[in-house]
Structure formats: structure tokens, C-alpha cells
Design an enzyme around this catalytic site. Structure first.
Site, PDB file in Angstrom:
ATOM      1  N   ARG A 195       0.841  -1.203   0.000  1.00 59.56           N
ATOM      2  CA  ARG A 195       0.000   0.000   0.000  1.00 59.56           C
ATOM      3  C   ARG A 195       0.874   1.250   0.000  1.00 59.56           C
ATOM      4  O   ARG A 195       0.612   2.220  -0.697  1.00 59.56           O
ATOM      5  CB  ARG A 195      -0.873  -0.046   1.259  1.00 59.56           C
ATOM      6  CG  ARG A 195      -1.699   1.181   1.481  1.00 59.56           C
ATOM      7  CD  ARG A 195      -2.278   1.156   2.885  1.00 59.56           C
ATOM      8  NE  ARG A 195      -3.254   2.217   3.064  1.00 59.56           N
ATOM      9  CZ  ARG A 195      -3.740   2.582   4.250  1.00 59.56           C
ATOM     10  NH1 ARG A 195      -3.343   1.966   5.343  1.00 59.56           N
ATOM     11  NH2 ARG A 195      -4.617   3.542   4.345  1.00 59.56           N
ATOM     12  N   HIS A 231     -18.818  13.246   0.402  1.00 56.99           N
ATOM     13  CA  HIS A 231     -19.466  12.063   0.985  1.00 56.99           C
ATOM     14  C   HIS A 231     -20.989  12.247   0.913  1.00 56.99           C
ATOM     15  O   HIS A 231     -21.494  13.319   1.275  1.00 56.99           O
ATOM     16  CB  HIS A 231     -19.017  11.887   2.435  1.00 56.99           C
ATOM     17  CG  HIS A 231     -19.579  10.660   3.074  1.00 56.99           C
ATOM     18  ND1 HIS A 231     -19.140   9.387   2.759  1.00 56.99           N
ATOM     19  CD2 HIS A 231     -20.576  10.500   3.981  1.00 56.99           C
ATOM     20  CE1 HIS A 231     -19.828   8.504   3.464  1.00 56.99           C
ATOM     21  NE2 HIS A 231     -20.712   9.142   4.209  1.00 56.99           N
ATOM     22  N   ASP A 249     -13.978   9.362   6.792  1.00 63.17           N
ATOM     23  CA  ASP A 249     -14.942  10.473   6.656  1.00 63.17           C
ATOM     24  C   ASP A 249     -15.074  11.297   7.945  1.00 63.17           C
ATOM     25  O   ASP A 249     -16.176  11.710   8.319  1.00 63.17           O
ATOM     26  CB  ASP A 249     -16.325   9.928   6.237  1.00 63.17           C
ATOM     27  CG  ASP A 249     -16.262   9.128   4.954  1.00 63.17           C
ATOM     28  OD1 ASP A 249     -15.564   9.552   4.018  1.00 63.17           O
ATOM     29  OD2 ASP A 249     -16.905   8.058   4.868  1.00 63.17           O
TER      30      ASP A 249
HETATM   31  C1  GRF Z   1     -20.492   9.803  -4.778  1.00 62.47           C
HETATM   32  O1  GRF Z   1     -21.758   9.572  -4.234  1.00 62.47           O
HETATM   33  C2  GRF Z   1     -19.539  10.320  -3.739  1.00 62.47           C
HETATM   34  O2  GRF Z   1     -20.161  11.124  -2.777  1.00 62.47           O
HETATM   35  C3  GRF Z   1     -19.064   9.048  -3.080  1.00 62.47           C
HETATM   36  O3  GRF Z   1     -18.919   8.142  -4.147  1.00 62.47           O
HETATM   37  C4  GRF Z   1     -19.809   8.504  -5.203  1.00 62.47           C
HETATM   38  C5  GRF Z   1     -18.988   8.673  -6.424  1.00 62.47           C
HETATM   39  O4  GRF Z   1     -19.780   8.926  -7.552  1.00 62.47           O
HETATM   40  N1  GRF Z   1     -17.861   9.282  -2.329  1.00 62.47           N
HETATM   41  P1  GRF Z   1     -19.091   9.390  -8.911  1.00 62.47           P
HETATM   42  O5  GRF Z   1     -17.991   8.381  -9.206  1.00 62.47           O
HETATM   43  O6  GRF Z   1     -18.546  10.770  -8.707  1.00 62.47           O
HETATM   44  O7  GRF Z   1     -20.174   9.355  -9.955  1.00 62.47           O
END
Ligand code: GRF
Length: 213
Positions: free
Chosen positions: A75, A119, A155
Site C-alpha cells: 500500500r 461524501h 470520513d
Molecule cells: C459519490 O456519491 C460520492 O459522494 C461518493 O462516491 C460517489 C462517487 O460517484 N464518495 P461518482 O464516481 O462521482 O459518480
């Protein structure tokens, strides 16, 4: 830590990390093109070679590169490669737009620029996976989305912006996710715009935003 995030030059150079569909990346690309001249997107990295986000980046003429963990010994090595790439691109800010890996404290400290994440819930409620499903199960009347600084937790970093959406009794995980996603596509570019304008100040856990004049 008190931190005033300000662009060093005329434009804030923004790197993006995304694992999947890339609709938030697309929203950023659109916003930068049409009305955020103080921001320059410098590159998009993914942990998944097949991520639609990388295709979207290429289509927009942005450097796009996959860093699949399986190609690296550890990682730490994968994160170091990411670090070097974003250093080369001289990124002033990293945006996690659906990046599905937790970044280590070493990376967060080593990369030398702030990192923000979007998020799909009103943090600190429902961090982690499937927040929309868990919001429905919990019976909340409002949910939404949060843009926050990234720390080593899941988060848990200081909150920059939030937007609420109503939760209806007829909602499914899909309908709620769509309603939240529409707001994400506005909130993330707005956070980047405010940072580029030097209007975001982090004071410990609290983030202060200087309102537009
Ligand atoms: C979004 O809902 C974001 O908030 C979450 O993952 C999703 C990603 O969607 N962290 P995208 O790939 O931007 O369409």
C-alpha cells in the site's frame, strides 16, 4: 493546526482521485470550463484501470493514470507512486471524488497539500459505505452531502460545506442517491471554488468560510 489554504499562483492546481463512474469529476470539469478560471485540473488518478473516471479525464484532455494496488508491492508503494505523480503535476489540492480507498496518515502528511472528499451523507452521520441505504434504514427525514478535509479517519475530517435533501417515505436507495448526487455535483465545485479564492480557513476541527463580497 490553523491553515489558510490559498492558491500560490494565479490558478489553484487540482488533482483528482476517483475509483468509479466519475460523475463528480465530470461536474468539476464542467464547472472549471464554464466558470472557475482560478482552478486548473492537472490530472486524474484511479486505483482502478477500468474506472469510467479515467475515460472522462482523457476525453477532457487531462492526464489520467491508473495506480492499481496489485501492481505495487505494498500500500505504501502505491501511495508513494501517487504522491510522486501529484508532486510532478504540482498539485496544490487533491480532491477525492468517489475514491474508494482509505489514505494512510503517511500519504496525507507526505503529499504536501490539502485533500478534500465528497461524501453522500450529512456527516458525522453515516460515514463509510452505503450511507444512503443506512440513512433510509435509520428513518431520517433529511440527508444530504458533505465536503470535508481528509484526515486519517473514515470520513472524519473537518467539514467544509454541507447540503441537505429531504428523504421521502417512498424513497428507495436509488432515488435518494440520485437526489443527493444532484447536490454533490454543485457542492464539490463550490468547495473547490471557495478554496481557490482563498476563502477557506481551517482552525482545528472548524472550518471558516469568508463569504463572497
Ligand atoms: C459519490 O456519491 C460520492 O459522494 C461518493 O462516491 C460517489 C462517487 O460517484 N464518495 P461518482 O464516481 O462521482 O459518480
Amino acid at each position: 493546526m490553523n491553515l489558510l489554504i490559498q492558491r500560490k499562483a494565479k490558478q489553484l492546481k487540482v488533482g483528482v482521485l476517483a475509483s468509479g463512474r466519475g460523475s463528480n469529476l465530470q461536474a468539476l470539469i464542467g464547472a472549471v470550463k464554464t466558470g472557475t478560471p482560478a482552478v486548473k485540473l492537472v490530472g486524474v488518478a484511479s486505483d482502478k484501470a477500468e474506472a469510467e473516471a479515467l475515460r472522462r479525464a482523457e476525453k477532457a484532455g487531462l492526464p489520467a493514470r491508473a495506480f492499481p494496488p496489485a501492481f505495487f508491492g505494498s500500500r505504501r508503494e502505491q501511495e508513494r507512486a501517487l504522491e510522486f505523480w501529484f508532486e510532478e503535476l504540482e498539485a496544490d489540492l487533491l480532491v477525492l471524488a468517489g475514491y474508494m480507498r482509505i489514505l494512510s496518515e503517511d500519504f496525507i502528511r507526505g503529499v504536501g497539500c490539502p485533500i478534500i472528499n465528497i461524501h453522500p451523507a450529512l456527516l458525522p452521520a453515516f460515514p463509510g459505505l452505503h450511507p444512503q441505504r443506512r440513512a433510509l434504514e435509520a428513518g431520517v427525514r433529511y440527508s444530504g452531502c458533505t465536503v470535508h478535509f481528509v484526515d486519517a479517519g473514515m470520513d472524519t475530517g473537518p467539514i467544509i460545506l454541507q447540503q441537505t435533501v429531504p428523504v421521502y417515505e417512498a424513497d428507495t436507495e436509488e432515488s435518494l442517491s440520485e437526489r443527493i448526487l444532484r447536490e454533490e455535483h454543485l457542492l464539490l465545485p463550490e468547495a473547490v471554488r471557495l478554496i481557490a479564492a482563498g476563502k477557506v480557513r481551517q482552525e482545528g476541527r472548524r472550518v471558516r468560510i469568508e463569504r463572497d463580497a
